[in-house]
Scaffold this motif. Structure first.
Motif: not given
Length: 346
Positions: A108-109, A221-222, A228-230, A247-250
């Motif tokens: 995912i992503y 955040k992770v 797989s989504p967290v 995958v880290i989103q900022a």
């Protein structure tokens, strides 16, 4: 020597470390067991095993060993007989080919339709940078403030033979982007309104709960682990084992910019701080708390993982401008057809 070891209960041909009359350890292990053991190793250890003797080398280059490595690293679902899909003669060549191209693992992503604008390999970590795309290619607006911001997604994979700790707190993440004008831009942390009303109540107490959630969601955040989504929310960080990826989103400030390529073309490099053990064999691990959260122990050092952005021509080839100040992605149909064709191979 054999009679003495037999009297003590040792087998006739045990792992006796080179005594006279005993077999070498490289000759005792059968090929099937040796293949199973090699499937548990990392690529560097497998190459070292291949230099032991001819029999070990023949086992180390078997398709099952390297097909298993490709499945673990890139999360592919290609059968063992379909290595020619990648225009390679063996799975060893497939691994070298994908590793050289910095292929992103699937999840995912991180699918085929993910557009990567920056890549890098540093300190045994592979890194990819993409954006959260919107249909009109416009940047997000800041909640309760003027200007816009970009939602950046950073994929990091651990290719080392040791664990890696990636902190995600705003104070420990160390996520910065280097711009072409020399300015260093940091990720947006939790925003706290400073203005207060005359009665002493802050503006934060006047906004709705949904608005409060938007403010808190700007923190890094992770959002995915191993494809797989967290859903556990914000934590202190994530601990990556060998071949694990996250995958880290900022969010990063885009000031007065409007579209995605305008934000991307002014960036040169992006960096994120990670922690590695000093000694691979003797180090104190992090103690798991809940989910992917861990507590830092001793004997860990901090290094930087870096990714360089593509040039302006490579970035703008994905976008097209329409009359009236609108923009769209011009490669959606091509990527959709490519994903449909490759669906049966992954």
């Amino acid at each position: 020597q054999e009679s003495r070891m037999a009297a003590k209960g040792f087998p006739r041909y045990g792992f006796c470390g080179g005594f006279d009359g005993c077999r070498d350890v490289t000759e005792v292990i059968p090929n099937q067991l040796l293949e199973k053991l090699m499937m548990l190793l990392d690529p560097l250890s497998i190459l070292r095993c291949a230099s032991v003797n001819k029999r070990w080398r023949s086992v180390a280059v078997t398709p099952r060993v390297w097909h298993n490595l490709c499945k673990l690293r890139w999360r592919m679902r290609t059968s063992i007989s379909r290595h020619r899909v990648y225009s390679c003669k063996s799975w060893v060549e497939v691994y070298r080919h994908l590793s050289k191209k910095l292929r992103m693992p699937k999840g995912i992503y991180t699918g085929n339709r993910t557009r990567v604008f920056a890549t890098g390999r540093c300190n045994g970590l592979d890194m990819w940078v993409s954006l959260s795309h919107r249909p009109d290619c416009s940047l997000l607006r800041k909640p309760h403030e003027g200007g816009r911001m970009a939602r950046v997604r950073i994929t990091i994979q651990n290719t080392r033979n040791s664990k890696v700790w990636i902190p995600t707190k705003s104070t420990d993440l160390g996520l910065v982007a280097l711009q072409k004008d020399g300015y260093i831009q940091a990720a947006i942390a939790r925003q706290k309104p400073q203005r207060t009303l005359r009665n002493g109540r802050s503006i934060a107490s006047m906004i709705s709960e949904a608005s409060k959630t938007d403010i808190g969601s700007l923190e890094p955040k992770v959002i995915a682990f191993n494809g797989s989504p967290v859903d556990c929310g914000m934590g202190d960080g994530v601990l990556l084992g060998p071949l694990d990826f996250t995958v880290i989103q900022a969010h990063m400030d885009a000031s007065t910019l409007t579209f995605e390529p305008e934000f991307l073309e002014r960036l040169v490099e992006i960096q994120i701080s990670v922690e590695l053990p000093y000694d691979i064999e003797n180090f104190e691990e992090k103690i798991p708390l809940s989910g992917h959260e861990c507590k830092l122990r001793k004997n860990w050092r901090r290094v930087e993982a870096k990714a360089k952005f593509k040039d302006d021509r490579e970035i703008w080839k994905h976008y097209s401008m329409l009359p009236g100040g609108c923009m769209y992605l011009n490669d959606m149909d091509v990527l959709r057809d490519h994903e449909r064709q490759q669906r049966e191979y992954y």
